[in-house]
Design a protein around this motif. Structure first.
Motif, mmCIF file in Angstrom:
data_model
loop_
_atom_site.group_PDB
_atom_site.id
_atom_site.type_symbol
_atom_site.label_atom_id
_atom_site.label_comp_id
_atom_site.label_asym_id
_atom_site.label_seq_id
_atom_site.Cartn_x
_atom_site.Cartn_y
_atom_site.Cartn_z
ATOM 1 N N CYS B 48 0.836 -1.199 0.000
ATOM 2 C CA CYS B 48 0.000 0.000 0.000
ATOM 3 C C CYS B 48 0.870 1.247 0.000
ATOM 4 O O CYS B 48 0.409 2.329 -0.293
ATOM 5 C CB CYS B 48 -0.930 0.002 1.204
ATOM 6 S SG CYS B 48 -0.044 0.153 2.778
ATOM 7 N N CYS B 53 1.814 1.505 7.609
ATOM 8 C CA CYS B 53 1.613 0.061 7.500
ATOM 9 C C CYS B 53 2.934 -0.688 7.632
ATOM 10 O O CYS B 53 3.903 -0.380 6.957
ATOM 11 C CB CYS B 53 0.972 -0.250 6.147
ATOM 12 S SG CYS B 53 0.763 -1.997 5.857
ATOM 13 N N CYS B 56 3.011 -4.397 5.023
ATOM 14 C CA CYS B 56 3.419 -4.307 3.627
ATOM 15 C C CYS B 56 4.944 -4.234 3.467
ATOM 16 O O CYS B 56 5.467 -4.493 2.383
ATOM 17 C CB CYS B 56 2.770 -3.106 2.951
ATOM 18 S SG CYS B 56 1.032 -3.403 2.555
ATOM 19 N N HIS B 183 -7.646 -1.677 4.699
ATOM 20 C CA HIS B 183 -6.246 -2.042 4.894
ATOM 21 C C HIS B 183 -5.560 -1.076 5.866
ATOM 22 O O HIS B 183 -4.838 -1.502 6.768
ATOM 23 C CB HIS B 183 -5.535 -2.041 3.538
ATOM 24 C CG HIS B 183 -4.096 -2.423 3.598
ATOM 25 N ND1 HIS B 183 -3.679 -3.725 3.620
ATOM 26 C CD2 HIS B 183 -2.971 -1.658 3.660
ATOM 27 C CE1 HIS B 183 -2.351 -3.752 3.683
ATOM 28 N NE2 HIS B 183 -1.898 -2.513 3.711
HETATM 29 ZN ZN LIG Z 1 -0.085 -1.934 3.729
#
Ligand SMILES: [Zn+2]
Lengths: 290, 990
Positions: B48, B53, B56, B183
């Motif tokens: 992403c 995050c 990822c 997400h």
């Molecule tokens: Zn992510």
């Protein structure tokens, strides 16, 4: 500062034209590029230059990924040997005839005490993409020659003097890596025909990704589809057996020397994986009949 | 095929859920439609790219060198009124098409996710916008991330039965936005148990249906204009949204149609193929905005396109398809000056009702034209006339202009009311642009940058939008930026990536002392030669230096030494890319916009005196008659002994008391250059005059104090001759080494028809003959075109002859047959540019090719590809021309400033005659100006135009005949134009 135009609903090309601001006293006739006529574009995908944006190729693969490979052996019971191979949307059917005794009169090029390897490549009418008439003939001839040379040295031809081994390749669909697919299919069909050879020949293509205006970095790309082949410099590499010994290396595009090394490395690595896959196909077939 | 069935390959086991395919349709030139099936590999390892995050990070892809790209989107994105917790923006295709200018604003619009679906659509709709979008994704400060949603399993969707492509793509965008929101929420949950603010991932779209569906699916979505309203500076930003979208909404209300519909693409294609229609570039006359012409491959002469209706919404520069009108509608090209500004002063930008396409005045002007054309038809003068039936490619750019005061309803600066105003472009060939703005009051009296967005059938003028203000009209800053923008000159400071390519030593860089240093490899040590440079005074980027010495055999060795720029600028690095984009250094009166960073141009490459410099040398053996015995090329190290100005060099040569070797070397050069020049003229080289004007400025203020025409000395031509010789020698060498890819320069012979008018004018007015069958004939007959009483007459004719010529152009050897290589003006069969690599990119490329040709270093791949080089040539041809135009425009501006408040009488010459005015050239200032009948007296005097004899017989009080080539005295004043508040130089007859 860019001076870009806007809203281009009817932006099409009827002819390729060089845009220039003409001065009133300096009228230039529009120039035509002497290359291929530009085709009208509708709904076309992105091109290979977007690779650097997210390290993704046009079909969603990473640089070191093969396409989906599907292969079968002994597809035509009537032939001495046969195979069917798909690398992505490139689909090839191969049959082997021979070794058959005797030769047509006037044939040259092979010594009498060993078998001659003949290769024929044909295209299905629906195999796709523009078939350029003259060009395709020349390219086909070259591919036939490459295959015939490679297998003449690989097959134990001296076991079959005065005879001919014919490889017939039928291209059902083209989507890049044609020569590599033909080699892989031929290897399978020759195994099926039981013709002794010193080692497996498997092949792959590798390219060098497009560089962007702000970076000169380029990744080697494995197993090209048609669009990639059209836009990038690439080579076809074939290796023998478990070794990294290169037996076929064809490169028709201009490649910068410093890129060659990584392209070869990724190509050879691809051959290894290709060999594992083909090995699996052969073993699976063997199991069924043992 | 026996028992083998192809079905096998379609069996379910291959239908992996992670494999899909996409069908593209394309049609080939032959008109066949082709289906291309492409595989899609769906995957779950596309990150992403949000710094919020962690998951990822593990799946982020690595390149061949095992490097992972750092994540793009901020962990603390900015918020706005509607999304106080911060937002990642996901614009749809139309948001980029209508709002690209907005997205490019540095202070707003950060953390933007560009979906693959959108990128692809933008590319299909507009290549220029696509390139701008890609550039944005590479601008680190903007944080634009391209998310390949079509390759990620969770965001890929297939098209439903009966679903249109547009609907499917809208759905794909919503799907991606939804996934992103989920997400990001999960990412934050995984990160900490504490409550953290969760930014929204917001779709930006103006499509009502899409908004409604998003709402139903609880996907954050907002209209572009609503989002902008929630930002600071909303007013300014709102003006930057393309007007096209506003128009879409009101379209249904308007029924009035001003223009014929454009033909469909297929109809045009068929027509062009059948030869009943023609394609070409639409050009508008700078003297008459209602007269356009289109040069098409089928005919030698251009087709005329007269009037707005026949122009059918084409803007100068567009690629159009035209249809020839029936012969009874053919007309002669206009002999009248028609300017939009004066003719349609009173048009209202807001209201379009009840007016027809041609205003009453325009119609009258056209009728007169028709009458005149008919009156002359017996001479066969009317020309094939055509109308535009469709537009193949818009060539719209950004336009600089000013707001038409008359079109502004409320001039109050504080008014924030949105109103429609007219922008009058500086480029007279471009129509007024309707612009909706909330800042009309503030924009009055400003230089304004705007773009055209659309031109619908129901709008007399094109619609556009405001981009930004450059500053006050007439102010030096605004006018300079305006002309740079108009001529598309890249003038921003060099970015860091470019400066990073410079040698680390900076100004301390020196030629290595030890000749064992790699820098010396393959270089000849020419430090002992008595080399000097001769340039205009104050020149800091010294490209070239020369030397000459006698050889024992009585011949001479002559050397031209050129700055070794290719040593410092390596192919394909950021600096090279920037230079290739800029193409050339642009010289304005008080400003130089460099092609290469200062450090190189004015120091390390510059062949400054008294220091050692790398050079690329051309060495000839020349006989005393200036015949070339041999040419030799080598990389070298030189030490220039002196940097002369033309004048200093001339004085030194002329002063016999100087008998040193250096001065004698220059005398040798001068002697040889005169012989070389004679040889060129004997071969048919043209001596074409262009009025070169020099503006003297006071260095402190750079306000102009005086204007002079440039003086030419023998030393000017000394340098020129040897530069030409070097260029010719290098061209031949490079062509020999690279017959396909040598970068060369050609100058095509002008078609005979180009000289028809001038030749007729000379015959009728002066009984002189201009022969044009060869450059030699032109050169010789130009020499005969003199007037014993008027020495300037010959120069005037040369200026006019220059305008009949084609422009020279760069090209790649493989694209032309050898006879086409010829440089007509220089009468040389081959030519290139080699001698100014500091300021011209073509020369730098020629250096690289020459270096490879002499085996100094291998040739870069980019210089081996014909198609790449063609691209380079195309760009530098445009840049070269633009640089000249920008330079000229700058001089014009300064001449105007110098004449400010003055009232002078000056000699001028009549260059061109129209039925309602004439053009006068004033040699002293190099200005060319229109004098209209209405400038001579009020009311506008009647006049009779004798086109055959090029005489304008003015009646009434003025009572005077104006003839072509006539010497007249003009009074030069400046006046403030009422409508624009702009100062203009005004010429009247005395
Ligand atoms: Zn992510």
């Amino acid at each position: 500062m860019t001076t870009a135009g806007k809203i281009v609903n009817n932006e099409i090309h009827l002819q390729s034209i060089h845009h220039q601001q003409t001065q009133p006293h300096q009228l230039h006739p529009p120039e035509h590029s002497d290359g291929e006529p530009e085709t009208k574009k509708q709904e076309m995908p992105l091109d290979t230059s977007t690779y650097s944006l997210a390290l993704l190729r046009l079909d969603g693969r990473r640089w070191n990924e093969l396409r989906r490979i599907h292969a079968q052996i002994n597809t035509q019971a009537a032939a001495d040997g046969s195979s069917y191979l798909e690398m992505g949307n490139t689909k090839v059917l191969c049959t082997v005839t021979g070794p058959a005794e005797g030769r047509q009169a006037g044939q040259r090029g092979a010594k009498d005490n060993e078998a001659k390897v003949e290769v024929e490549i044909g295209f299905a009418g629906f195999s796709g993409l523009e078939r350029r008439k003259r060009k395709s003939d020349k390219r086909t001839l070259e591919m036939q020659h490459t295959l015939s040379t490679a297998y003449s040295s690989l097959l134990l031809t001296h076991l079959y003097p005065h005879s001919t081994i014919t490889l017939t390749l039928h291209i059902l669909s083209q989507d890049g890596s044609m020569l590599a697919a033909c080699i892989n299919a031929s290897t399978l069909a020759l195994i099926d025909a039981g013709i002794p050879m010193s080692d497996y020949l498997v092949a792959c293509t590798a390219a060098s990704s497009a560089t962007t205006s702000d970076s000169d970095n380029s990744d080697p790309l494995l197993d090209l589809n048609n669009l990639e082949e059209q836009e990038l410099p690439f080579l076809t590499v074939g290796t023998l057996g478990r070794s990294d010994k290169v037996s076929v290396l064809i490169c028709e595009s201009r490649v910068r020397m410093e890129r060659m090394e990584s392209m070869l490395a990724v190509g050879i690595d691809g051959c290894k994986r290709m060999r594992e896959i083909l090995d699996g196909v052969v073993k699976e077939y063997g199991k069924r009949f043992s | 095929m026996d028992h083998f069935s192809l079905k096998r390959s379609n069996a379910p086991d291959r239908g992996n859920s992670n494999l899909s395919s996409k069908v593209y349709v394309r049609s080939t030139k032959s008109g066949k439609v082709q289906k291309i099936v492409r595989e899609l590999y769906l995957r779950q390892d596309i990150p992403c790219s949000s710094n919020l995050c962690r998951a990822c990070l593990d799946i982020a892809p690595k390149d061949y060198t095992n490097k992972t790209a750092s994540f793009v989107l901020s962990d603390t994105p900015a918020g706005s009124k509607n999304f106080p917790n911060g937002q990642y923006l996901v614009p749809d295709t139309n948001a980029f098409l209508t709002g690209m200018d907005l997205f490019e604003v540095e202070t707003a619009f950060h953390d933007v996710i560009v979906l693959q679906t959108v990128l692809e659509e933008v590319k299909n709709r507009s290549l220029p916008l696509y390139h701008r979008l890609v550039a944005l994704t590479k601008n680190e400060g903007k944080r634009f991330y391209v998310f390949f949603n079509e390759f990620r399993q969770e965001t890929y969707i297939s098209r439903g039965t009966g679903e249109t492509i547009n609907d499917r793509n809208d759905r794909a965008v919503r799907q991606a936005v939804q996934w992103y929101n989920t997400h990001i929420k999960e990412a934050i949950k995984a990160r900490s148990k504490k409550q953290m603010r969760i930014p929204s991932v917001v779709m930006i779209t103006d499509d009502r249906d899409n908004l409604r569906k998003a709402k139903a699916e609880s996907i954050p979505a907002i209209k572009l204009s609503d989002f902008v309203s929630g930002l600071e500076n909303a007013d300014e930003l709102l003006d930057m949204i393309s007007a096209a979208q506003d128009q879409r909404e009101v379209r249904s209300k308007q029924t009035e149609v001003f223009y014929p519909e454009h033909y469909s693409i297929s109809k045009m294609m068929t027509g062009v193929k059948a030869g009943t229609m023609h394609q070409g570039i639409f050009n508008v006359s700078p003297y008459n905005y209602l007269e356009g012409s289109v040069h098409v491959p089928t005919f030698d002469k251009s087709l005329l396109v007269l009037g707005r209706e026949n122009g059918n919404r084409a803007v100068s520069g567009d690629v159009v398809v035209v249809e020839v009108l029936p012969t009874d509608q053919w007309k002669a090209p206009s002999t009248k000056i028609i300017e939009e500004e004066t003719l349609n002063k009173n048009d209202n930008a807001e209201i379009e009702d009840g007016e027809t396409i041609t205003s009453e005045r325009e119609r009258k002007a056209l009728q007169e034209e028709v009458k005149r054309a008919h009156g002359q038809s017996s001479e066969g003068k009317p020309q094939p006339t055509a109308r535009v039936v469709g537009i193949v490619k818009r060539n719209w750019r950004q336009y600089v202009g000013h707001i038409d005061q008359g079109s502004v309803r409320s001039t109050s600066k504080s008014s924030r009311q949105q109103q429609m105003v007219f922008l009058v472009p500086m480029d007279k060939r471009v129509p007024k642009i309707r612009i909706r703005t909330r800042q009309a009051g503030e924009l009055l009296g400003q230089r304004v940058l705007a773009t055209i967005d659309s031109w619908e059938r129901n709008s007399r003028y094109p619609m556009g939008h405001f981009v930004r203000s450059l500053g006050e009209l007439e102010s030096k800053g605004a006018e300079t930026e305006a002309l740079l923008l108009e001529w598309d000159v890249q003038y921003k400071p060099f970015p860091k990536t470019v400066l990073d390519c410079l040698p680390a030593e900076g100004h301390d860089w020196k030629v290595p002392a030890s000749t064992d240093d790699p820098g010396w490899k393959g270089r000849r040590d020419l430090r002992d030669l008595l080399v000097c440079s001769i340039d205009p005074p104050g020149c800091v980027d010294i490209d070239d230096a020369l030397h000459a010495r006698q050889l024992p055999n009585g011949n001479f060795e002559v050397g031209v030494h050129i700055a070794d720029v290719s040593h410092f600028v390596k192919p394909n690095n950021a600096m090279d890319k920037e230079a290739s984009q800029r193409g050339t250094t642009v010289y304005l009166v008080d400003k130089r916009i460099d092609m290469l960073p200062m450090l190189l141009g004015t120091d390390l490459c510059s062949l400054k005196p008294y220091v050692e410099r790398y050079a690329f040398s051309v060495l000839w053996e020349v006989t005393p008659d200036a015949d070339i015995v041999s040419a030799h090329f080598t990389k070298s190290v030189i030490r220039s002994r002196e940097a002369f100005s033309y004048e200093q060099a001339q004085i030194r040569i002329d002063d016999d008391s100087h008998q040193d070797e250096l001065t004698n070397g220059m005398r040798t050069l001068l002697m040889l250059s005169k012989k070389l020049k004679q040889k060129r003229y004997d071969a048919g080289a043209l001596n074409l005059a262009s009025p070169e004007v020099k503006v003297q400025t006071e260095s402190e203020t750079s306000d102009p104090v005086d204007v002079q025409t440039k003086k030419l000395l023998d030393t000017n031509s000394l340098v020129e001759e040897f530069m030409l010789l070097a260029n010719i020698s290098v061209a031949a060498k490079n062509y020999e080494a690279f017959p396909q890819t040598a970068l060369l320069r050609r100058h095509a012979a002008p078609p005979k028809t180009n000289f028809e008018e001038l030749s007729n004018q000379l015959k009728v007015k002066k009984g002189l003959e201009l022969r044009s069958d060869s450059s030699k004939a032109v050169a010789d007959s130009l020499d005969q075109c003199t007037d014993a009483n008027e020495p300037f007459f010959n120069t005037l004719v040369r200026i006019m002859a220059t305008r009949c010529m084609m422009s020279a152009e760069y090209f790649c050897a493989g694209t032309q047959a050898y006879p086409e290589f010829r440089h007509y003006g220089l009468a040389s069969e081959i030519y290139t540019h080699f001698t100014s690599p500091i300021r011209r990119y073509a020369d730098l490329e020629a250096h690289r090719q020459l270096a490879a040709a002499i085996d100094y270093e291998p040739l870069d791949a980019s210089l081996q590809s014909k198609s790449k080089l063609e691209g380079v040539c195309k760009n530098i041809n445009v840049r070269h021309r633009n640089a000249q135009m920008a330079g000229r425009a700058s001089i014009e501006y300064y001449v105007g400033q110098a004449l400010k408040g003055k009232d002078i009488n000056e000699d001028g010459f009549v260059m061109k005659i129209f039925s309602n005015g004439f053009v006068v050239f004033v040699p002293r200032f190099g200005i060319e100006s229109l004098i209209r009948l209405r400038d001579l007296a009020a009311p506008e005097p009647e006049a009779e135009f004798d086109a055959e004899n090029y005489v304008l017989k003015i009646k009434g009080d003025v009572q005077r005949n104006i003839e072509l080539f006539e010497k007249v005295t003009v009074r030069i004043t400046d006046e403030v134009e009422e409508s624009t508040g702009k100062r203009k130089v005004k010429l009247t007859l005395v």
